[in-house]
Design a protein around this motif. Structure first.
Motif, mmCIF file in Angstrom:
data_model
loop_
_atom_site.group_PDB
_atom_site.id
_atom_site.type_symbol
_atom_site.label_atom_id
_atom_site.label_comp_id
_atom_site.label_asym_id
_atom_site.label_seq_id
_atom_site.Cartn_x
_atom_site.Cartn_y
_atom_site.Cartn_z
ATOM 1 N N UNK A 45 34.139 35.698 28.911
ATOM 2 C CA UNK A 45 35.324 34.883 28.614
ATOM 3 C C UNK A 45 35.315 33.547 29.354
ATOM 4 N N UNK A 46 34.690 33.517 30.516
ATOM 5 C CA UNK A 46 34.700 32.316 31.356
ATOM 6 C C UNK A 46 33.314 32.087 31.945
ATOM 7 N N UNK A 47 32.432 31.570 31.144
ATOM 8 C CA UNK A 47 31.041 31.386 31.580
ATOM 9 C C UNK A 47 30.891 30.375 32.709
ATOM 10 N N UNK A 48 31.886 29.506 32.900
ATOM 11 C CA UNK A 48 31.775 28.477 33.932
ATOM 12 C C UNK A 48 32.136 28.980 35.330
ATOM 13 N N UNK A 49 32.621 30.218 35.441
ATOM 14 C CA UNK A 49 32.995 30.758 36.756
ATOM 15 C C UNK A 49 31.778 31.311 37.483
ATOM 16 N N UNK A 50 31.723 31.089 38.796
ATOM 17 C CA UNK A 50 30.646 31.683 39.582
ATOM 18 C C UNK A 50 30.955 33.155 39.845
ATOM 19 N N UNK A 51 29.975 33.866 40.379
ATOM 20 C CA UNK A 51 30.127 35.313 40.552
ATOM 21 C C UNK A 51 31.252 35.662 41.519
ATOM 22 N N UNK A 52 31.481 34.821 42.523
ATOM 23 C CA UNK A 52 32.567 35.106 43.471
ATOM 24 C C UNK A 52 33.920 35.039 42.780
ATOM 25 N N UNK A 53 34.129 34.050 41.955
ATOM 26 C CA UNK A 53 35.412 33.927 41.243
ATOM 27 C C UNK A 53 35.587 35.054 40.225
ATOM 28 N N UNK A 54 34.498 35.450 39.580
ATOM 29 C CA UNK A 54 34.581 36.591 38.655
ATOM 30 C C UNK A 54 34.949 37.861 39.412
ATOM 31 N N UNK A 55 34.375 38.024 40.606
ATOM 32 C CA UNK A 55 34.687 39.206 41.416
ATOM 33 C C UNK A 55 36.152 39.204 41.840
ATOM 34 N N UNK A 56 36.674 38.031 42.202
ATOM 35 C CA UNK A 56 38.091 37.948 42.582
ATOM 36 C C UNK A 56 38.969 38.297 41.386
ATOM 37 N N UNK A 57 38.632 37.794 40.208
ATOM 38 C CA UNK A 57 39.419 38.134 39.016
ATOM 39 C C UNK A 57 39.345 39.626 38.703
ATOM 40 N N UNK A 58 38.185 40.230 38.877
ATOM 41 C CA UNK A 58 38.057 41.674 38.664
ATOM 42 C C UNK A 58 38.926 42.430 39.659
ATOM 43 N N UNK A 59 38.956 41.973 40.910
ATOM 44 C CA UNK A 59 39.809 42.615 41.920
ATOM 45 C C UNK A 59 41.275 42.458 41.578
ATOM 46 N N UNK A 60 41.666 41.275 41.123
ATOM 47 C CA UNK A 60 43.066 41.046 40.719
ATOM 48 C C UNK A 60 43.439 41.984 39.571
ATOM 49 N N UNK A 61 42.539 42.114 38.594
ATOM 50 C CA UNK A 61 42.796 43.029 37.476
ATOM 51 C C UNK A 61 42.944 44.467 37.965
ATOM 52 N N UNK A 62 42.088 44.874 38.891
ATOM 53 C CA UNK A 62 42.142 46.249 39.410
ATOM 54 C C UNK A 62 43.449 46.512 40.146
ATOM 55 N N UNK A 63 43.871 45.575 40.973
ATOM 56 C CA UNK A 63 45.119 45.760 41.719
ATOM 57 C C UNK A 63 46.306 45.744 40.760
ATOM 58 N N UNK A 64 46.264 44.884 39.764
ATOM 59 C CA UNK A 64 47.334 44.853 38.766
ATOM 60 C C UNK A 64 47.436 46.199 38.042
ATOM 61 N N UNK A 65 46.289 46.740 37.639
ATOM 62 C CA UNK A 65 46.271 48.054 36.989
ATOM 63 C C UNK A 65 46.808 49.139 37.926
ATOM 64 N N UNK A 66 46.454 49.039 39.199
ATOM 65 C CA UNK A 66 46.937 50.011 40.188
ATOM 66 C C UNK A 66 48.458 49.950 40.303
ATOM 67 N N UNK A 67 49.014 48.751 40.355
ATOM 68 C CA UNK A 67 50.470 48.601 40.418
ATOM 69 C C UNK A 67 51.134 49.185 39.171
ATOM 70 N N UNK A 68 50.552 48.898 37.990
ATOM 71 C CA UNK A 68 51.094 49.454 36.749
ATOM 72 C C UNK A 68 51.105 50.980 36.784
#
Length: 92
Positions: A45-68
């Motif tokens: 979805x976001x090819x311009x992001x580096x691996x660190x930013x992708x990892x942060x987004x994955x972590x944000x998604x995981x925490x969001x799912x955990x809260x849900x």
């Protein structure tokens, strides 16, 4: 390996990591596969992001799912408590 912890090597986003945990190997494998899949989805979805930013987004998604899931769990626990109270009331 102390306290029943295992070391498990996984590949996530093309890099090898060692996960150490007390969960069964199948659990660790599923977690790693899920994270890897999310990293690939974010990359597509976001090819311009580096691996660190992708990892942060994955972590944000995981925490969001955990809260849900916690909200859903709390709602279910409240329903169970209400039903137990009604059952007790009906038994009296």
């Amino acid at each position: 390996m102390s306290h029943g912890k295992i070391r498990y090597k996984v590949t996530i986003a093309g890099k090898i990591y060692t996960i150490i945990g007390a969960r069964p190997e199948a659990h660790l494998k599923l977690v790693a596969e899920t994270v890897n899949e999310q990293m690939h989805q974010i990359e597509s979805l976001s090819k311009d992001l580096d691996s660190e930013r992708r990892a942060v987004l994955a972590a944000v998604n995981a925490v969001s799912d955990q809260f849900d899931m916690q909200i859903k769990l709390d709602e279910l626990q409240n329903k169970v408590s209400e039903m137990e109270a009604k059952l007790k009331e009906n038994q009296e």
